[in-house]
Design a protein around this motif. Structure first.
Motif, PDB file in Angstrom:
ATOM      1  N   HIS A  25       0.904  -1.286  -0.331  1.00 17.08           N
ATOM      2  CA  HIS A  25      -0.400  -0.077  -0.180  1.00 17.08           C
ATOM      3  C   HIS A  25       0.878   0.884  -0.120  1.00 17.08           C
ATOM      4  N   ARG A  26       0.559   2.825  -0.985  1.00 21.64           N
ATOM      5  CA  ARG A  26       1.013   3.483  -1.139  1.00 21.64           C
ATOM      6  C   ARG A  26       1.545   4.123   0.442  1.00 21.64           C
ATOM      7  N   SER A  27       0.065   3.749   0.921  1.00 21.76           N
ATOM      8  CA  SER A  27      -0.490   4.687   2.006  1.00 21.76           C
ATOM      9  C   SER A  27      -0.642   3.862   3.638  1.00 21.76           C
TER      10      SER A  27
END
Length: 118
Positions: free
Chosen positions: A72-74
């Motif tokens: 996940h990017r964040s």
């Protein structure tokens, strides 16, 4: 390398014997066949991803680690998706802060300094 000069070095984690991509349909077929043979509850291939994340969080692995493993990017995405898994998260936080605030000091004379000696 049996494939010899036909080998495609794509640096893949999972690849066919010639080093190329595994077709999703083949992977799904082998996966479903394996599930059926093992006689476990049927799950989708993508369901493995959710199961992985859920088991990690339930065992106390930090959400940042789970975020990185899922790609996940964040971390917000991870928390939005899986925070319901961590049952009693508010109670854990409250208990933790209570223990920190009301921890009885150890009676260890080595660490006690008198400001106004008697």
């Amino acid at each position: 390398m049996k494939a010899g000069c036909d080998y495609e070095g794509k640096d893949l984690v999972c690849a066919i014997s010639t080093g190329g991509f595994i077709l999703p349909t083949y992977l799904r077929t082998v996966f479903n066949r394996t599930i059926k043979k093992s006689e476990i509850k049927k799950i989708s291939f993508h369901g493995l991803r959710h199961t992985h994340a859920t088991l990690l969080l339930k065992s106390g692995v930090h959400p940042k680690v789970v975020q990185e493993r899922l790609g996940h990017r964040s971390i917000q995405t991870t928390l939005d998706t899986y925070s319901h898994i961590i049952l009693g998260i508010q109670e854990i936080a409250a208990t933790s802060i209570q223990k920190s605030l009301y921890k009885k000091p150890e009676n260890n004379s080595e660490n006690v300094y008198e400001i106004y000696p008697k």
